[in-house]
Design a protein around this motif. Structure first.
Motif, short mmCIF file in Angstrom:
data_model
loop_
_atom_site.label_atom_id
_atom_site.label_comp_id
_atom_site.label_asym_id
_atom_site.label_seq_id
_atom_site.Cartn_x
_atom_site.Cartn_y
_atom_site.Cartn_z
N ASP A 157 0.85 -1.17 0.00
CA ASP A 157 0.00 0.00 0.00
C ASP A 157 0.89 1.23 0.00
OD1 ASP A 157 -2.33 1.50 0.07
OD2 ASP A 157 -2.52 1.40 2.25
N GLY A 158 0.33 2.38 -0.35
CA GLY A 158 1.05 3.65 -0.24
C GLY A 158 2.39 3.66 -0.94
N GLU A 159 3.44 3.98 -0.17
CA GLU A 159 4.78 4.09 -0.75
C GLU A 159 5.27 2.76 -1.32
OE1 GLU A 159 6.23 6.87 -1.27
OE2 GLU A 159 5.09 8.22 0.02
N GLY A 160 4.78 1.65 -0.79
CA GLY A 160 5.16 0.36 -1.36
C GLY A 160 4.66 0.22 -2.79
N ILE A 161 3.45 0.70 -3.06
CA ILE A 161 2.90 0.70 -4.41
C ILE A 161 3.67 1.69 -5.28
CG2 ILE A 161 0.89 1.22 -5.85
CD1 ILE A 161 0.40 -1.31 -4.38
N HIS A 162 3.93 2.88 -4.76
CA HIS A 162 4.65 3.89 -5.55
C HIS A 162 6.02 3.39 -5.99
CE1 HIS A 162 1.40 6.34 -4.41
NE2 HIS A 162 1.90 6.93 -3.35
N GLY A 163 6.71 2.70 -5.10
CA GLY A 163 8.02 2.18 -5.46
C GLY A 163 7.94 1.19 -6.61
N ALA A 187 9.61 7.32 -14.56
CA ALA A 187 9.35 6.81 -13.22
C ALA A 187 8.66 7.87 -12.37
CB ALA A 187 10.65 6.36 -12.57
N LEU A 188 9.14 9.09 -12.44
CA LEU A 188 8.56 10.17 -11.64
C LEU A 188 7.15 10.52 -12.10
CD1 LEU A 188 11.67 12.49 -11.30
CD2 LEU A 188 10.46 11.35 -9.42
N ALA A 189 6.86 10.31 -13.37
CA ALA A 189 5.56 10.70 -13.91
C ALA A 189 4.42 9.85 -13.40
CB ALA A 189 5.60 10.65 -15.44
N GLU A 193 3.70 13.55 -7.01
CA GLU A 193 4.86 14.44 -6.95
C GLU A 193 5.35 14.68 -5.54
OE1 GLU A 193 6.15 18.90 -8.58
OE2 GLU A 193 4.11 18.13 -8.87
N ASP A 194 4.43 14.69 -4.57
CA ASP A 194 4.81 14.97 -3.19
C ASP A 194 5.00 13.70 -2.37
OD1 ASP A 194 2.19 14.19 -3.13
OD2 ASP A 194 1.55 15.70 -1.67
N SER A 195 5.05 12.54 -3.03
CA SER A 195 5.25 11.29 -2.30
C SER A 195 6.69 11.18 -1.82
CB SER A 195 4.90 10.09 -3.19
OG SER A 195 5.80 10.01 -4.29
N TRP A 196 6.89 10.37 -0.80
CA TRP A 196 8.24 10.11 -0.28
C TRP A 196 9.10 9.49 -1.39
CZ3 TRP A 196 9.12 6.39 4.50
CH2 TRP A 196 10.47 6.42 4.87
N THR A 197 8.50 8.60 -2.17
CA THR A 197 9.23 7.95 -3.26
C THR A 197 9.74 8.98 -4.26
OG1 THR A 197 7.95 5.90 -3.03
CG2 THR A 197 9.01 6.30 -5.16
N ALA A 198 8.88 9.89 -4.68
CA ALA A 198 9.28 10.89 -5.67
C ALA A 198 10.35 11.81 -5.10
CB ALA A 198 8.07 11.70 -6.12
#
Length: 360
Positions: A157-163, A187-189, A193-198
């Protein structure tokens, strides 16, 4: 220029090579690595092999080859039960914390996305198995990100999905021949934009020209005990890839020598560089050491080779997957596995142009 098949083989073999190179340095600091081996420049074990990173990537690749763009959370959940949760586990016992939490929830009867509600939903467990989605959706980063999020809904969930999305999109762009900056932009797109991953990814790439120490300082949270944070691991991998400007050997070794979750960061860097440069970019002695999965983590994946998965995801007419060849001949245990649709070469050129413009 590498063919699409060369890039697919490079991406998944690159993942397995990076995984095997980085495994001995997992959870270590750079100072500890230097004290034990100096600078790692190749395999430091007699029998190098992929870990859970490779076996879960094979798992997701086979699942994706079966369902393609029609993949649903129900398909993923069913596969977790069929191939992992309802079987005896290997010595790794399901691998990392996110996988353990997922398996425990599934065995308690919880379904996606509730199965992903555990303490490590932010881990890099999805990122480590994301490369096959970029291979399948070559030239279509947004589609790669969509599909890997479906896969991840069972476990993250969350940052795990973003990664996972950042890795899948980056590999998809690299599969289209996009330059390094455009791979990063892709990858950034696909992440907020404001996620920890980005934020971590931007910091890592911004200092990549200064080398691995600068990348590590920009990303790693000093004193934090968990090394499998998706925002950290993914940023370190992209930082290594950017520092090497896509060169396979340098990208992977940079990731390995930064330590932390070194098998995953090197696996992701290897997938990106392998997709960008093709299988010929992988040193032959590194490639030759990778055999079929041993099933140490997932016994059901024993005997499957990442190169076979690559061919399932990008079949070619007249090649190993030409007319008249059935997929089950290679993977007998996957009855009913269908051939994914052939990628559209025109989509590659369009995506490469789009990602290049986004990076400028």
């Amino acid at each position: 220029m590498p063919t699409i098949r060369d890039r697919a083989r490079g991406a998944l073999l690159g993942l397995a090579v990076g995984d095997a190179l980085g495994a001995p340095a997992e959870n270590m600091k750079p100072s500890e690595i230097r004290a034990r081996w100096g600078r790692i420049t190749g395999y430091v074990t007699d029998r190098p092999a992929g870990t859970d990173d490779t076996e879960y990537a094979i798992f997701s690749g086979l699942l994706l080859a079966r369902h393609g763009s029609a993949l649903t959370a129900a398909h993923v959940e069913s596969a977790w039960h069929q191939w992992i949760a309802d079987l005896d586990e290997g010595p790794f016992r399901g691998a990392g914390f996110s996988e353990r939490g997922t398996l425990e929830n599934l065995r308690r009867g919880l379904a996606a996305p509730i199965s992903a509600q555990h303490r490590h939903a932010w881990s890099d467990g999805l990122a480590m198995r994301a490369a096959p989605f970029g291979v399948f959706a070559a030239g279509r980063p947004a589609e790669a990100a969509r599909l890997v999020a479906v896969d991840g809904s069972v476990s993250h969930d969350g940052e795990g999905i973003h990664g996972g999305q950042a890795v899948a999109a980056g590999v998809a762009a690299a599969m289209a021949g996009a330059p390094t900056a455009a791979v990063v932009a892709s990858a950034l797109a696909v992440v907020p934009e404001d996620s920890w991953t980005a934020r971590s990814l931007r910091r890592a790439v911004a200092v990549a020209h200064r080398g691995e120490r600068a990348v590590r300082r920009a990303v790693v949270i000093g004193g934090y005990p968990w090394t499998d944070l998706a925002p950290e691991a993914v940023a370190l991998a992209f930082g290594a890839y950017a520092a090497a400007d896509g060169d396979f050997r340098e990208a992977v070794l940079t990731a390995v020598n930064m330590g932390r979750d070194a098998d995953t960061t090197a696996a992701v860097a290897g997938a990106l560089a392998g997709a960008a440069r093709g299988i010929e970019a992988i040193p032959p002695d590194w490639a030759a050491a990778i055999g079929p999965a041993r099933g140490s983590c997932l016994p059901s994946m024993a005997g499957h080779h990442v190169l076979d998965v690559a061919e399932l995801l990008v079949p070619e007419e007249g090649g190993k997957w030409g007319e008249g060849v059935v997929v089950e001949e290679l993977v007998p245990s996957l009855m009913g596995l269908g051939r994914p649709p052939a990628p559209d070469p025109a989509a590659f050129a369009l995506a490469a142009n789009d990602t290049a413009e986004a990076a400028e």
